[in-house]
Design a protein around this motif. Structure first.
Motif, PDB file in Angstrom:
ATOM      1  N   PRO A   1     -45.431  -9.181  16.601  1.00 19.35           N
ATOM      2  CA  PRO A   1     -44.310  -9.223  16.169  1.00 19.35           C
ATOM      3  C   PRO A   1     -44.515  -7.721  15.433  1.00 19.35           C
ATOM      4  N   ALA A   2     -43.591  -8.088  14.667  1.00 23.14           N
ATOM      5  CA  ALA A   2     -42.858  -6.443  13.943  1.00 23.14           C
ATOM      6  C   ALA A   2     -43.559  -5.900  13.505  1.00 23.14           C
ATOM      7  N   GLU A   3     -44.513  -6.394  12.878  1.00 26.12           N
ATOM      8  CA  GLU A   3     -46.121  -4.737  12.431  1.00 26.12           C
ATOM      9  C   GLU A   3     -47.202  -4.440  12.954  1.00 26.12           C
ATOM     10  N   ASN A   4     -46.867  -5.676  14.150  1.00 31.23           N
ATOM     11  CA  ASN A   4     -47.574  -5.266  16.008  1.00 31.23           C
ATOM     12  C   ASN A   4     -47.321  -4.278  16.597  1.00 31.23           C
ATOM     13  N   THR A   5     -48.046  -3.373  17.031  1.00 27.24           N
ATOM     14  CA  THR A   5     -47.278  -3.058  18.305  1.00 27.24           C
ATOM     15  C   THR A   5     -47.900  -2.952  19.613  1.00 27.24           C
ATOM     16  N   ASP A   6     -48.134  -3.898  20.009  1.00 29.99           N
ATOM     17  CA  ASP A   6     -49.283  -4.403  20.953  1.00 29.99           C
ATOM     18  C   ASP A   6     -48.230  -5.597  21.851  1.00 29.99           C
ATOM     19  N   TRP A   7     -47.834  -6.113  23.065  1.00 29.09           N
ATOM     20  CA  TRP A   7     -47.266  -7.094  23.388  1.00 29.09           C
ATOM     21  C   TRP A   7     -48.544  -8.041  23.819  1.00 29.09           C
ATOM     22  N   ASN A   8     -48.231  -9.384  23.414  1.00 26.44           N
ATOM     23  CA  ASN A   8     -48.791 -10.637  23.916  1.00 26.44           C
ATOM     24  C   ASN A   8     -47.626 -11.245  24.751  1.00 26.44           C
ATOM     25  N   ARG A   9     -48.835 -11.917  26.117  1.00 23.20           N
ATOM     26  CA  ARG A   9     -47.980 -12.508  27.181  1.00 23.20           C
ATOM     27  C   ARG A   9     -48.167 -14.074  26.716  1.00 23.20           C
ATOM     28  N   CYS A  10     -47.522 -14.541  26.741  1.00 22.73           N
ATOM     29  CA  CYS A  10     -46.573 -16.337  25.800  1.00 22.73           C
ATOM     30  C   CYS A  10     -47.371 -16.879  26.581  1.00 22.73           C
ATOM     31  N   SER A  11     -47.531 -16.248  28.719  1.00 23.46           N
ATOM     32  CA  SER A  11     -48.287 -17.372  29.675  1.00 23.46           C
ATOM     33  C   SER A  11     -49.012 -16.971  30.373  1.00 23.46           C
ATOM     34  N   SER A  12     -49.826 -17.340  31.139  1.00 23.23           N
ATOM     35  CA  SER A  12     -50.973 -17.005  32.022  1.00 23.23           C
ATOM     36  C   SER A  12     -50.256 -16.524  33.654  1.00 23.23           C
ATOM     37  N   THR A  13     -49.819 -18.297  33.577  1.00 25.77           N
ATOM     38  CA  THR A  13     -49.030 -17.818  34.711  1.00 25.77           C
ATOM     39  C   THR A  13     -47.528 -17.550  34.799  1.00 25.77           C
ATOM     40  N   VAL A  14     -47.080 -17.341  35.729  1.00 24.44           N
ATOM     41  CA  VAL A  14     -45.942 -16.928  36.090  1.00 24.44           C
ATOM     42  C   VAL A  14     -44.899 -17.792  36.272  1.00 24.44           C
ATOM     43  N   LEU A  15     -43.282 -17.756  35.520  1.00 22.86           N
ATOM     44  CA  LEU A  15     -42.219 -18.795  34.976  1.00 22.86           C
ATOM     45  C   LEU A  15     -42.075 -19.080  35.873  1.00 22.86           C
ATOM     46  N   THR A  16     -41.226 -19.715  36.956  1.00 25.70           N
ATOM     47  CA  THR A  16     -40.321 -19.833  38.140  1.00 25.70           C
ATOM     48  C   THR A  16     -38.788 -19.928  37.799  1.00 25.70           C
ATOM     49  N   THR A  17     -38.911 -20.229  36.509  1.00 22.78           N
ATOM     50  CA  THR A  17     -37.710 -21.077  35.570  1.00 22.78           C
ATOM     51  C   THR A  17     -37.016 -19.938  35.296  1.00 22.78           C
ATOM     52  N   ASN A  18     -35.991 -19.581  34.612  1.00 23.36           N
ATOM     53  CA  ASN A  18     -35.036 -18.490  33.984  1.00 23.36           C
ATOM     54  C   ASN A  18     -34.663 -18.899  32.388  1.00 23.36           C
ATOM     55  N   TYR A  19     -35.502 -20.410  31.533  1.00 26.57           N
ATOM     56  CA  TYR A  19     -35.997 -20.491  30.554  1.00 26.57           C
ATOM     57  C   TYR A  19     -37.141 -20.466  29.896  1.00 26.57           C
ATOM     58  N   TYR A  20     -37.855 -20.664  28.816  1.00 21.17           N
ATOM     59  CA  TYR A  20     -38.679 -21.095  28.172  1.00 21.17           C
ATOM     60  C   TYR A  20     -38.734 -21.235  26.893  1.00 21.17           C
TER      61      TYR A  20
ATOM     62  N   VAL B   1     -41.210 -10.856  38.372  1.00 24.15           N
ATOM     63  CA  VAL B   1     -42.017 -10.164  39.112  1.00 24.15           C
ATOM     64  C   VAL B   1     -41.911 -10.495  39.945  1.00 24.15           C
ATOM     65  N   ASN B   2     -42.287  -9.419  41.668  1.00 24.94           N
ATOM     66  CA  ASN B   2     -42.502 -10.232  42.850  1.00 24.94           C
ATOM     67  C   ASN B   2     -43.956 -10.091  43.551  1.00 24.94           C
TER      68      ASN B   2
END
Length: 1494
Positions: free
Chosen positions: A1134-1153, A1171-1172
């Motif tokens: 969020p714009a008022e926060n400084t910490d990034w939150n990961r949307c998925s716990s597993t690695v995405l293999t597609t180029n859309y989400y 990632v690799n």
């Protein structure tokens, strides 16, 4: 149409206006732009396909700006073809000049600009911007307002006299050169010198003259006085005060023009917000000196009380000849941040501390929180250290609402930082105050402040030394230069001069000189100079090395004899003179016809004189430099030409009678005022002769000055207060004053001096100690205020007792009491766990003078927490904290039960302590055991405070159950019963977690894992690891079978480079090995890869209020730099926060989400990380933040047909629904007649719809209701007229009257509802005796009369009048019967001969249709006239669609006049209307256009 009433007034019907021109060839059609304030004129009626009229997509904005600043109007225009943009102004012509006004076009941004580099008052005007192409023109207007700065004499005269300014005033108006002309004009060296002298102090004249070679001091002073007078003449009469306003301070009151009498003082009040500013006083541009208090020495004074500064100017400075320009020059303090405030992350209810360190002392700085100024109070505490370098801001009891950006402003410098408030995650501590969160350590800040203070003092000392060195160097250079000039003159004169031959003549000259001195003293009114002794000594002219300047030579004689110097020692015997001092003069022989000129020479420069240098210095030290300075006398001298020759240092005329006047380095006072230089008669000049010893005048040393001045101090009654300042010298003493009276040391007030620091200490402050304190040393002063405060405070011993925790049992009472000190009134507040307490059944609060008491009755366990006492008065706030613990029985122990061991010989179990121990320490755990199958429980007994037990008294294969209780001093808790535990049965462990590849190399693969969740009741002894190659079905054990892996990680080295492996493992306990885990992911035995690069083309493909769809392209594979990406992570914050939150716990293999779970209308930052096996690459962020909302859609009403008029019967409810679509969610506003609707009206808003409901409508609810749907994209509105009415009441009595033969005028009294309903009208019906049926003869009558025609004599007529409105008709009012008697006459018919005539003709329009433009909601009437025989058939068409059968239009054709009536014009009625007339002979058409205005 209009109807004339009997009174002669004309009542107009609502009708649309028809333009003067016909539809064919119509030009100049005006259109309304979507941009407010823009008017579009269309030149052609029909535009070619693809062409558009000009319009503004961005129009200029009005500007109000200060004189001299830069102003720019910006506009963006659209249209096809591209329009041409021009600018005009309302008053005068536009003159484009790069220096004053220029027009530009930016091709990249398609922006047209009109720029004023430096706006002037005459630029104030209304400007028009025209955008023109072949098909139309768009116009918009914009205002430029210029704020004038300063005083303009020309404008003030024009305001007073208008355009006709008197001639005598015009002469005083001078045209000044422009700034560009002044800059381009080069100044000559002489002009530069005069410019320097005009701005310099009088004490610097001598140095400047010596530096630039000026020797004629009196001529310089005369010319300088003339130049200053000319400068004063440039300013208009009167006194004007000018205010320089800079960006970093704001005066709270404006300066005003003042008028003053000759004997009055002129006061000027000015209140400033920036208290640390440096204030300078300027008159006629040069700065003038002023005093801190009113005094006789200086005519200007500046007094300061709090933030208010008062300038006072004595009457002697208000010159009646001219005008003085008084200006204030405010300079911001030169300060910067050594340590800036830093970001703070604080938990809820925690205090946050912002700290900064300045580069120079500053009394206070300004603090802002989320762009709002902050002040001391309950929420914020602002403080500053004693050295004024460390400034602090404390935000108390941080809440989520306090999060944001906080700013510290010092002068024109600022710094800011975030305050992040994290929600309290621990529910048990919610509402409790926690420790303060601060930025850098206090010791570090103090160290930085000390270093900065030392550096600051060192800079001040170095600056003072540097200035002193520069002054000394300038003085030494001037002295050496003057000495060299004197030496050259002396050598030249020595060769030319001759000695005097007659000693008697020299004695006579001395006597004459002494006589002249005595006469001069008598002429000026002083006491005569008594000569005690005269010593005459004849010496040859010579130059004495080491003198301050050369002695003036004696006058030359015609005989050419060598000059002889007479040393005359004259002792002054007048009253007050020192007999040890004397006056020495060197005088040459008396020339015929002129008086002897006394040579001016300082005793300090004559080491061989009768009174030596040491005597002079000692005398000066005793008497002081100013009080005993010798007085000056004026004597006559030779003509002005002689003086100029001597001033220039050249030889005399042939007669040899002129002396050279050499510039003295120290013997002449060149700082004399302008009044000392008087006009002299031609051929004579006056010079100064001093009485008494001449004292050398040098540049004045600035002397002692303050390095650190006094600062205002706030002191608390009974405590110690201290004022301290620092001088530039340690040897200087000073005097302390309070409110203008000198202070002395007492037991309560002491003065101390430590080096250059002077300190005043008040050991025990009282109310009488408040006031203004001043420290004066060597004529320098510094002041400060001591403000005595009496804030609330506690006795330390009583406070120590109060803060001790209080422990009571449940149901008992607790008492808190604490005395306090402070000035009344004091507000007393008690808090428990952050909630304020008040008198209730279980709470009693008692407060008296200096004492408060809190009584809590029947306490429960939930009442435990922090107890706070808060006291507040006008001087501050103080708080005291204590802890209250209410003791009760503990809660049961907590599960789940952990089985450490369950073997044939022992059972060992663990559990968790109780959630609440009841406020007491756990004494023991009480255990009971039951063998499954039996009914009895065996007490195992207290086992101590540890939450574990090992049972050795068991039988192999039996099952046991345990009960556990907690025992404290308050009692025993409820029990916790465990599940059945079997002793000695084999229980294998469960599978561990799949092995995770930590790292992989060509010869080693590192793995790690987590232990199994089910250990089988015993501890894990080790693990067995197996591997398998890709494509193989065989698993091979990695570790030897007899050597289990004891840890939770292992390095597999038995691998082949390039092969792909997977791994699994099993856990082993006392029972044996358990099941294998799920295999790990395949991994290659090769060296690590490079992390991938940034993803490409990251963009948002779709969004709504809760989701966001993204797409991207995989990063490029660059060998040796970045490898191929294997997956992706999407992160948001969020714009008022400084910490990034990961949307998925597993690695995405597609180029859309698609990101889900977003908050509606919230702002988010989004990034994607590739990632690799080599790790994570650099994240790629979107260029801008994303709003959780659908794609922007401008509001639009979706109903196909919307009624614009509604009639509601009074008493019924009115309901109107509008359907729309808009994104983001719009703001819906309902207005009635342009103002918000009342509370009676109910507005219901849902997604895509808004409904207005008026329950039980009344006539007063009638009006035009407007709905406005607005969002960030745009807005849309729609208006509907709702008329609340009822069936009208019938009109009054009806009367008949015959005014014209064959007609009857029917009149009636108006219906009572006529005044309340503006749409009420009347209908008249008629019945005659021949037909006996009623038929309508008139309708839509808006007055109270109707004239019926064609009244036949002999028939009986009767009329009925109805009142009608939108709801229907009233009951009729009938008129009396009307009958005209008939006179029967003989009827004769004469038949004329008829002639055959053919009148047939095709249709032809006699009067065509005209263009119509009608307002929305009004009626529109179209008509035309035609002829044709046979009678043509007329058809009305709109956009080529027949209207003859449309009931919404009233169509009539009477005697060739065809008319069309539209009662309420709407947007759907816009279009082309056509009349087609046809008969068997021909056909004719006529067309027009109808435009509906909104």
């Amino acid at each position: 149409m209009c109807v004339r009433e009997p009174s002669g007034d004309i009542k107009m019907w609502k009708k649309s206006k028809a333009s003067d021109q016909t539809a064919i060839g119509q030009t100049g059609i005006r259109k309304k732009s979507k941009v407010p304030g823009v008017m579009i004129t269309q030149f052609l009626e029909v535009l070619p396909e693809g062409s558009t009229t000009p319009d503004f997509s961005r129009k200029p904005i009005a500007i109000t700006i200060q004189e001299g600043k830069r102003a720019i109007f910006r506009a963006i225009v659209v249209g096809n073809p591209m329009p041409t943009v021009t600018w005009t102004r309302a008053n005068g012509e536009m003159v484009f000049n790069p220096a004053t006004c220029k027009q530009n076009y930016n091709e990249s941004s398609h922006e047209h600009t009109l720029e004023f580099p430096k706006v002037a008052p005459e630029d104030t005007d209304t400007y028009k911007c025209f955008a023109t192409n072949d098909y139309g023109r768009a116009i918009c207007t914009v205002l430029l307002n210029v704020i004038e700065v300063g005083f303009s004499k020309t404008k003030e005269l024009q305001k007073t006299y208008g355009d006709e300014v008197p001639d005598f005033l015009k002469k005083k108006l001078r045209k000044r050169p422009t700034e560009e002309a002044r800059e381009n004009k080069a100044m000559t060296p002489e002009e530069k010198v005069w410019e320097i002298l005009l701005k310099a102090d009088k004490k610097d004249y001598e140095r400047i003259c010596a530096e630039y070679g000026f020797t004629n001091f009196r001529g310089m002073l005369k010319k300088l006085k003339t130049m200053k007078k000319e400068q004063n003449d440039d300013i208009a009469e009167g006194v004007d005060f000018h205010e320089d306003i800079v960006e970093f301070f704001t005066p709270s009151n404006a300066l005003k023009h003042l008028d003053s009498d000759d004997d009055d003082d002129v006061p000027l009040d000015l209140e400033l917000e920036l208290r640390e500013s440096k204030v300078s006083l300027c008159k006629d541009s040069p700065m003038v000196a002023f005093a801190k208090e009113e005094c006789d020495e200086l005519t200007h004074s500046l007094k300061q009380v709090a933030k208010e500064k008062t300038f006072s100017m004595s009457s002697q400075d208000t010159d009646v000849e001219g005008i003085g320009l008084l200006a204030t020059d405010f300079k911001a303090p030169d300060v910067d941040f050594e340590v800036k405030i830093q970001e703070i992350k604080a938990e809820e209810r925690q205090d946050a501390l912002f700290t900064c360190v300045l580069s120079a002392p500053l009394q206070e700085i300004r603090w802002f929180g989320k762009n709002a100024p902050l002040t001391n109070g309950e929420k914020f505490d602002i403080s500053v250290s004693e050295d004024k370098l460390i400034h602090k801001l404390i935000v108390r009891d941080c809440l989520p609402l306090d999060a944001g950006i906080y700013t510290a402003v010092a002068g024109i410098e600022s710094c800011n930082a975030w305050l992040v408030v994290e929600a309290d995650k621990d529910g048990s501590s919610k509402g409790k105050k926690v420790a303060r969160k601060n930025t850098p350590d206090d010791e570090d800040l103090l160290r930085i402040a000390r270093e900065q203070q030392e550096r600051y003092e060192k800079e001040l000392e170095e600056t003072a030394k540097k200035n002193q060195a520069e002054r000394d160097a300038a003085e030494e250079a001037a002295r050496l230069e003057a000495q060299a000039a004197r030496n050259a003159k002396a050598e030249k004169k020595k060769a030319e001069s001759k000695k005097r031959s007659s000693a008697g003549a020299r004695k006579a000259s001395v006597a004459a000189a002494v006589e002249d001195l005595s006469e001069d003293n008598q002429e000026v009114g002083e006491k005569p100079l008594f000569v005690e002794c005269v010593e005459v000594e004849v010496k040859e002219t010579e130059t004495v090395e080491g003198r301050g300047h050369a002695e003036e030579p004696a006058e030359h004689t015609d005989s050419g004899n060598k000059d002889k110097h007479l040393k005359v020692k004259v002792k002054d015997a007048s009253v007050g003179s020192d007999p040890s001092q004397g006056v020495q003069h060197h005088q040459s022989e008396e020339r015929p016809g002129r008086r002897h000129r006394p040579a001016k020479e300082s005793l300090a420069d004559r080491g061989h004189a009768g009174v030596g240098r040491d005597v002079r210095e000692e005398t000066c030290a005793k008497s002081g430099p100013t009080k005993n300075a010798p007085s000056e006398k004026i004597v006559s001298s030779k003509d002005k030409e002689d003086e100029e020759e001597m001033s220039d240092g050249h030889d005399g005329d042939d007669d040899g009678g002129d002396d050279d006047d050499v510039a003295p380095a120290g013997g002449e006072d060149v700082s004399e005022s302008d009044e000392d230089v008087e006009e002299e008669p031609a051929g004579e000049r006056r010079v100064r002769v001093r009485q008494g010893p001449l004292i050398q005048e040098t540049l004045i040393d600035p002397g002692v000055h303050f390095l650190i001045g006094l600062s205002d101090c706030k002191a608390i009654i009974g405590e110690e207060a201290e004022l301290m300042c620092k001088l530039s010298s340690e040897d200087c003493e000073g005097v302390w004053y309070k409110d203008g009276e000198e202070m002395v040391c007492t037991e309560s007030v002491t003065f101390t001096k430590e080096g250059s620091f002077h300190k005043l200490t008040i050991h025990k402050v009282t109310d009488d100690d408040a006031g203004k304190y001043k420290f004066e040393a060597d004529g320098r002063k510094t002041e400060a205020l001591i403000v005595v405060e009496d804030p609330p405070r506690f006795d330390p011993e009583e406070l120590k007792t109060f803060i001790e925790p209080v422990r009571v049992k449940k149901g008992h009472k607790a008492i808190y009491k604490l005395p306090f000190l402070g000035r009344e009134p004091i507000k007393v507040q008690w808090y428990l766990e952050g909630e304020e307490l008040s008198d209730e059944a279980n709470i009693k609060i008692e407060t008296s003078d200096g004492y408060t008491r809190l009584l809590l009755i029947k306490l429960q366990r939930k009442d435990s927490g922090e107890v706070k006492l808060k006291l507040k008065n006008e001087f501050g706030t103080v708080e005291a904290f204590s802890e209250l613990t209410v003791m009760d029985k503990p809660t049961p122990p907590m599960g789940p039960l952990e089985i450490v061991e369950a073997s044939s010989s022992a059972i060992e179990i663990k559990w968790r302590p109780p959630k609440d121990s009841g406020g007491c320490k756990i004494g023991n755990y009480l255990l009971e055991r039951q063998q499954v199958g039996r009914n009895t429980w065996k007490k195992v007994g207290p086992i101590g405070p540890e939450a574990k037990y090992r049972d050795l008294d068991i039988d192999h294969g039996r099952r046991y159950c345990y009960r556990i209780r907690v025992e404290t001093e308050m009692g025993t808790s409820e029990l916790m019963e465990t599940e059945d535990i079997q002793a000695g049965t084999k229980a294998y462990p469960g599978p561990p977690s799949p092995p995770k590849v930590v790292s992989a190399f060509k010869d080693c693969i590192n793995l790690s894992w987590s232990p199994p969740a089910n250990t089988g009741g015993t501890s894990i002894l080790g693990y067995n690891l197996e591997k398998r190659k890709q494509g193989s079905n065989l698993w091979g054990q990695v570790n030897p079978p007899e050597e289990m892996i004891r840890g939770k990680a292992f390095a597999v080295k038995d691998v082949v480079e390039g092969m792909e492996y997977e791994f699994r493992l099993s856990a082993t306990n006392n029972s044996g090995a358990g099941e294998f885990s799920t295999p790990s992911d395949f991994v290659f035995a090769r060296d690590p890869k490079k992390p991938p690069g940034k993803v490409l083309d990251l963009k948002v493909t779709d969004s709504n209020y809760t989701t966001l769809s993204l797409s991207w392209t995989k990063p490029k594979d660059i060998e040796g730099v970045q490898d191929e990406a294997k997956g992706y992570f999407v992160e948001i914050r969020p714009a008022e926060n400084t910490d990034w939150n990961r949307c998925s716990s597993t690695v995405l293999t597609t180029n859309y989400y698609t990101v889900k779970g977003m908050k509606s209308m919230a702002m988010y930052w989004v990034r994607v990380i590739a990632v690799n096996n080599g790790g994570e690459g650099e994240p790629k962020e979107l260029d801008n933040y994303v709003l959780a909302m659908p794609p922007p859609v401008r509001p639009r009403f979706t109903d196909a047909k919307i009624k614009s008029f509604m009639v509601v019967r009074a008493g019924n409810s009115a309901r109107f629904t509008m359907n729309f679509e808009a994104s983001p969610w719009p703001e819906v506003t309902w207005l009635k007649d342009g103002v918000p609707v009342t509370k009676k009206v109910t507005i219901s808003n849902a997604e895509g719809t808004s409904q207005l409901l008026i329950p039980s409508a009344e006539r007063s609810d009638s009006g035009i209701y407007t709905v406005i749907v607005k969002n960030i994209v745009g807005q849309e509105s729609f208006s509907i007229e709702i008329r609340v009415t009822d069936e009208p009441k019938p009109p009054g009595p009806v009367e008949n009257e015959e005014n014209v033969l064959g007609t009857v005028t029917v009149s009636w009294t108006a219906s009572p509802d006529e005044k309340r309903d503006d749409r009420l009208h009347y209908m008249v019906t008629k019945r005659d005796s021949s037909k006996r049926t009623w038929h309508t003869v008139a309708d839509h009558i808006f007055n109270n009369k109707f004239t019926a025609c064609n009244i036949m004599p002999g028939r009986e007529y009767q009329f009925r009048v109805y009142a009608k409105n939108d709801m229907g008709c009233s009951k009729p009012s009938e008129s009396p019967k009307w009958l005209i008697a008939t006179k029967k006459e003989r009827f004769t018919v004469n038949i004329a001969e008829s002639k055959a005539c053919n009148l047939e003709c095709p249709p032809k329009f006699l009067v065509p249709l005209k263009m119509h433009s009608a307002p929305q909601g009004y009626e529109c009437y179209m008509s035309c006239a035609l002829k044709g025989d046979p009678t043509p058939h007329v058809t009305w068409l709109r956009d080529n669609v027949s209207l003859n059968t449309n009931t919404n239009y009233y169509i009539s054709n009477t005697c060739g006049v065809c008319s069309l009536l539209i009662l309420r014009v709407g947007p759907k009625d816009t279009g082309e209307y056509k009349v087609v007339a046809e008969n068997p002979i021909g056909r004719a058409e006529c067309a027009t256009k109808l435009t509906v205005k909104e």
